[in-house]
Scaffold this motif. Structure first.
Motif, PDB file in Angstrom:
ATOM      1  N   LYS A   1      25.818  25.552  35.260  1.00  0.00           N
ATOM      2  CA  LYS A   1      26.778  26.108  36.200  1.00  0.00           C
ATOM      3  C   LYS A   1      27.727  26.900  35.748  1.00  0.00           C
ATOM      4  O   LYS A   1      28.428  26.445  34.791  1.00  0.00           O
ATOM      5  CB  LYS A   1      27.398  24.869  36.916  1.00  0.00           C
ATOM      6  CG  LYS A   1      28.367  25.217  38.126  1.00  0.00           C
ATOM      7  CD  LYS A   1      28.790  24.040  38.785  1.00  0.00           C
ATOM      8  CE  LYS A   1      29.813  24.610  40.150  1.00  0.00           C
ATOM      9  NZ  LYS A   1      30.377  23.490  40.580  1.00  0.00           N
ATOM     10  N   VAL A   2      27.743  28.083  35.956  1.00  0.00           N
ATOM     11  CA  VAL A   2      28.527  29.098  35.413  1.00  0.00           C
ATOM     12  C   VAL A   2      29.851  29.287  36.262  1.00  0.00           C
ATOM     13  O   VAL A   2      30.967  29.338  35.628  1.00  0.00           O
ATOM     14  CB  VAL A   2      27.769  30.579  34.981  1.00  0.00           C
ATOM     15  CG1 VAL A   2      28.749  31.578  34.419  1.00  0.00           C
ATOM     16  CG2 VAL A   2      26.669  30.118  34.038  1.00  0.00           C
ATOM     17  N   ILE A   3      29.424  30.014  37.429  1.00  0.00           N
ATOM     18  CA  ILE A   3      30.531  30.116  38.365  1.00  0.00           C
ATOM     19  C   ILE A   3      31.277  28.937  38.728  1.00  0.00           C
ATOM     20  O   ILE A   3      30.421  27.690  38.950  1.00  0.00           O
ATOM     21  CB  ILE A   3      30.123  31.026  39.469  1.00  0.00           C
ATOM     22  CG1 ILE A   3      29.414  32.299  38.885  1.00  0.00           C
ATOM     23  CG2 ILE A   3      31.439  31.251  40.496  1.00  0.00           C
ATOM     24  CD1 ILE A   3      30.172  33.298  38.190  1.00  0.00           C
ATOM     25  N   PHE A   4      32.836  28.834  39.001  1.00  0.00           N
ATOM     26  CA  PHE A   4      33.550  27.700  39.347  1.00  0.00           C
ATOM     27  C   PHE A   4      33.329  26.652  37.986  1.00  0.00           C
ATOM     28  O   PHE A   4      33.403  25.415  38.290  1.00  0.00           O
ATOM     29  CB  PHE A   4      32.954  27.130  40.548  1.00  0.00           C
ATOM     30  CG  PHE A   4      33.294  28.185  41.711  1.00  0.00           C
ATOM     31  CD1 PHE A   4      34.288  29.116  41.740  1.00  0.00           C
ATOM     32  CD2 PHE A   4      31.990  28.656  42.531  1.00  0.00           C
ATOM     33  CE1 PHE A   4      34.177  30.183  42.789  1.00  0.00           C
ATOM     34  CE2 PHE A   4      32.282  29.467  43.618  1.00  0.00           C
ATOM     35  CZ  PHE A   4      33.242  30.487  43.613  1.00  0.00           C
ATOM     36  N   ASN A   5      33.303  27.080  36.963  1.00  0.00           N
ATOM     37  CA  ASN A   5      33.105  26.197  35.762  1.00  0.00           C
ATOM     38  C   ASN A   5      33.564  26.886  34.367  1.00  0.00           C
ATOM     39  O   ASN A   5      33.714  28.082  34.415  1.00  0.00           O
ATOM     40  CB  ASN A   5      31.608  25.628  35.667  1.00  0.00           C
ATOM     41  CG  ASN A   5      31.683  24.429  34.922  1.00  0.00           C
ATOM     42  OD1 ASN A   5      32.557  23.860  34.515  1.00  0.00           O
ATOM     43  ND2 ASN A   5      30.356  23.936  34.388  1.00  0.00           N
TER      44      ASN A   5
ATOM     45  N   MET B   1      38.861  34.075  40.474  1.00  0.00           N
ATOM     46  CA  MET B   1      37.589  34.506  41.159  1.00  0.00           C
ATOM     47  C   MET B   1      36.483  33.455  40.728  1.00  0.00           C
ATOM     48  O   MET B   1      35.647  33.284  41.494  1.00  0.00           O
ATOM     49  CB  MET B   1      37.258  35.858  41.049  1.00  0.00           C
ATOM     50  CG  MET B   1      38.422  36.934  41.593  1.00  0.00           C
ATOM     51  SD  MET B   1      38.693  36.598  43.213  1.00  0.00           S
ATOM     52  CE  MET B   1      37.139  37.002  43.975  1.00  0.00           C
ATOM     53  N   VAL B   2      36.587  32.979  39.589  1.00  0.00           N
ATOM     54  CA  VAL B   2      35.363  32.154  38.969  1.00  0.00           C
ATOM     55  C   VAL B   2      35.597  30.629  38.757  1.00  0.00           C
ATOM     56  O   VAL B   2      35.031  30.199  38.051  1.00  0.00           O
ATOM     57  CB  VAL B   2      34.745  32.950  37.770  1.00  0.00           C
ATOM     58  CG1 VAL B   2      34.123  34.210  38.010  1.00  0.00           C
ATOM     59  CG2 VAL B   2      35.872  33.096  36.746  1.00  0.00           C
ATOM     60  N   SER B   3      36.928  30.371  39.306  1.00  0.00           N
ATOM     61  CA  SER B   3      37.460  28.998  38.971  1.00  0.00           C
ATOM     62  C   SER B   3      37.531  28.159  40.308  1.00  0.00           C
ATOM     63  O   SER B   3      38.008  28.854  41.197  1.00  0.00           O
ATOM     64  CB  SER B   3      38.620  29.005  38.249  1.00  0.00           C
ATOM     65  OG  SER B   3      39.381  27.534  38.277  1.00  0.00           O
ATOM     66  N   SER B   4      37.329  27.025  40.317  1.00  0.00           N
ATOM     67  CA  SER B   4      37.405  26.132  41.444  1.00  0.00           C
ATOM     68  C   SER B   4      38.932  25.708  41.510  1.00  0.00           C
ATOM     69  O   SER B   4      39.280  25.031  42.702  1.00  0.00           O
ATOM     70  CB  SER B   4      36.623  25.106  41.485  1.00  0.00           C
ATOM     71  OG  SER B   4      36.875  24.113  40.290  1.00  0.00           O
ATOM     72  N   ALA B   5      39.685  26.087  40.477  1.00  0.00           N
ATOM     73  CA  ALA B   5      41.184  25.444  40.184  1.00  0.00           C
ATOM     74  C   ALA B   5      41.206  24.341  40.498  1.00  0.00           C
ATOM     75  O   ALA B   5      42.411  23.680  40.853  1.00  0.00           O
ATOM     76  CB  ALA B   5      41.994  26.328  41.281  1.00  0.00           C
TER      77      ALA B   5
END
Length: 268
Positions: free
Chosen positions: A129-133, A211-215
């Motif tokens: 998993k790359v995006i939001f990670n 933009m690429v983090s779920s925070a």
């Protein structure tokens, strides 16, 4: 024509007033709001589990990004200065691309590339998993910090020339020996300055990372995202000011290092 004393004083007053309003006044307000309840409240705010994990994640991203940019930056700078190859101007443009492209655009591009439905989105089905990670945040930070090492090392390589490197090769030194004993000592100050700039940029990056983090605290929340989340989502302005002050303190340390390195470099 030499300006009059009144003109010089007026220009200095305007410049100092501009800097005060734009830079010093906001910093003073942040510090005042941070410590108005005492230093104990500040320490309590920056030692919460979310703040500690955000601090650790920010340092982890820096620890990954800096070595990657050092290796890539040095190799690229040497290739651009010493080499003549097709596409050299294209590489020059790519290195400067992060200066021209908004970090938010970078984040969107990464989502389209690595996200679900993207070109490499299928990797998530394989457990990557790359995006939001973390990987997505690292890639975004690497991109926005790409030029600093290259642009600091490149002029140093131009200045020192390649006479010593050619002499070492003539005496039988390998390319690795030449780099380690000749090139690296010559570029060390430019490289160190580029590393400091990379650290500063990586710590303060927000647009591409958000933009690429779920925070989510403990997963993909950096200090910059913590400031944003506390102020916008939690309406915790005091906590946001405390996190911003922590970031500002880290930035001041980086600025101090930059100043010391600049003085050492000038003294050489």
């Amino acid at each position: 024509m030499k300006p009059s004393a009144l003109t010089r004083i007026s220009l200095r007053t305007v410049a100092l007033g501009y800097l005060f309003v734009l830079l010093l006044l906001p910093l003073i307000i942040i510090l005042w709001r941070t410590f108005e309840n005492g230093i104990g409240a500040f320490i309590d705010s920056i030692t919460t589990p979310a703040a500690i994990s955000a601090f650790q994640l920010s340092l982890l991203i820096v620890a990954i990004v800096v070595p990657v940019n050092v290796v890539f930056g040095v190799v690229t700078a040497i290739a651009l200065v010493r080499g003549r190859f097709p596409g050299r101007n294209l590489v020059q443009g790519i290195v400067d691309l992060p200066f021209a492209v908004s970090p938010v655009v970078v984040g969107v591009a990464l989502i389209l590339f690595w996200g679900a439905g993207g070109w490499l989105g299928g990797l998530e089905d394989l457990g990557l998993k790359v995006i939001f990670n973390l990987p997505g945040m690292v890639i975004a930070t690497i991109f926005v910090t790409l030029p600093f090492v290259v642009r600091e090392v490149e002029p140093v390589l131009h200045e020192i020339g390649d006479d010593q490197e050619q002499a070492a090769a003539t005496l039988g030194a390998s390319r690795w020996q030449t780099f380690w004993r000749i090139t690296l000592p010559a570029i060390r100050w430019g490289l160190t300055y580029g590393v400091v700039l990379t650290v500063a940029r990586a710590l303060g990056e927000f647009g591409a990372v958000i933009m690429v983090s779920s925070a989510l605290p403990g997963q993909s929340l950096t200090l910059t995202l913590l400031v944003h989340g506390r102020y916008i989502n939690d309406h915790n302005s005091f906590g946001a000011y405390c996190a911003a002050t922590l970031l500002m303190g880290m930035a001041l340390v980086v600025l101090l290092l930059m100043t010391l390195l600049e003085r050492k470099r000038d003294a050489k």
